[in-house]
Write an enzyme that holds these catalytic residues in place. Sequence first.
Site, PDB file in Angstrom:
ATOM      1  CB  THR A 157      -0.638  -0.009   1.235  1.00 52.68           C
ATOM      2  OG1 THR A 157      -1.794  -1.094   1.378  1.00 52.68           O
ATOM      3  CG2 THR A 157      -1.845   1.477   1.539  1.00 52.68           C
ATOM      4  NE  ARG A 185      -9.050  -7.391   1.469  1.00 52.29           N
ATOM      5  CZ  ARG A 185      -8.052  -6.384   1.801  1.00 52.29           C
ATOM      6  NH1 ARG A 185      -7.498  -5.515   0.449  1.00 52.29           N
ATOM      7  NH2 ARG A 185      -7.462  -6.889   2.893  1.00 52.29           N
ATOM      8  CB  VAL A 186     -13.226  -2.679   0.049  1.00 55.52           C
ATOM      9  CG1 VAL A 186     -13.157  -1.332   0.471  1.00 55.52           C
ATOM     10  CG2 VAL A 186     -14.097  -2.536  -0.664  1.00 55.52           C
ATOM     11  N   GLY A 187     -10.025  -2.572   1.323  1.00 53.92           N
ATOM     12  CA  GLY A 187      -9.452  -3.507   2.274  1.00 53.92           C
ATOM     13  C   GLY A 187      -9.809  -1.880   3.142  1.00 53.92           C
ATOM     14  CG  ASP A 188      -6.089  -1.032   6.095  1.00 51.91           C
ATOM     15  OD1 ASP A 188      -4.732   0.113   6.053  1.00 51.91           O
ATOM     16  OD2 ASP A 188      -5.682  -2.154   5.009  1.00 51.91           O
ATOM     17  CB  THR A 207       1.020   0.128   4.639  1.00 52.18           C
ATOM     18  OG1 THR A 207       1.271  -1.471   3.604  1.00 52.18           O
ATOM     19  CG2 THR A 207       1.991  -0.026   5.293  1.00 52.18           C
ATOM     20  N   GLY A 208      -0.085  -3.103   5.707  1.00 51.74           N
ATOM     21  CA  GLY A 208       0.082  -4.043   5.996  1.00 51.74           C
ATOM     22  C   GLY A 208      -1.330  -5.363   6.553  1.00 51.74           C
ATOM     23  N   GLY A 210      -5.113  -5.815   5.927  1.00 55.20           N
ATOM     24  CA  GLY A 210      -6.350  -5.104   6.006  1.00 55.20           C
ATOM     25  C   GLY A 210      -7.001  -5.035   6.854  1.00 55.20           C
TER      26      GLY A 210
END
Length: 271
Positions: A157, A185-188, A207-208, A210
């Site tokens: 990210t 899919r939606v991440g953080d 980052t990482g 999510g």
Amino acid sequence: MAVVYSPSIIVHGGAGPIKDDSLAARLEGCKAAALTGWAILQQGGAALDAVEAAVVGLEDNPLFNAGTGSTLNSLGKIEMDAAIMEGHSLRAGAVAAVSGVKNPIKLARRVLEDGRHILLAGEGALLFARQIGFPECAPESLLVEGEKKRWQSKHGTVGAVAFDSAGRLAVATSTGGIFNKLPGRVGDSPLIGCGTYADDYGAVSCTGQGEAIMRLVLAKSAVDFLHEADDIEAQTAARMAIAHLEERLQSTGGIILIDRSGNIGYARDTT
């Protein structure tokens, strides 16, 4: 007479293992992005403009998992997330699971400026882009040959946090997501408070992993540490947030943070 603050900026290029010899080039890419934002801050520009410009630079660099170079989902398609937020006004804009735009952070900025909504996803984000005349691109133009050949995980990210000479904080985060993710899919990253957050006390990009970052609302948690006591500065808050991620969920990630005095903090528990 208005107070003039000393500006600051920090960027990240993602978390996780680097499985090739690209580390030096990635460091140069981060440096170039930071300098792009720094030039804006040195000229008295706004933190919001600085973080957007820095992240655009990272999105345009095929080494990073954002914009050009984004990773592929389980159907072999690119879906990207991005968010941008201004601390003093709490204005924010984000897009999720979007395809067909070269720089999702620029589209997120347009969502912020439009002001009606904070997060637009998928076809809705693309429809908004068309309505405002935002330039589209062929989705395959964002796919770099190395990603196509390797088809391997990149936890990347990208993000930028800035503090300008007027004392304003801003943050921008962009990602192609995790390799082989399910479509939609939606991440953080585009979720305000999870991977991206800014207020009067601090601004944070994460980052990482999510899903773990979402469960802890990690970006907002890091800023909350700054609220708790005046003697907690950026570096301490960053370390506390990553320690919380590791202890509570045994998860990995990284964080960049600037507090309301312009102090920079960063921490990670990844390689």
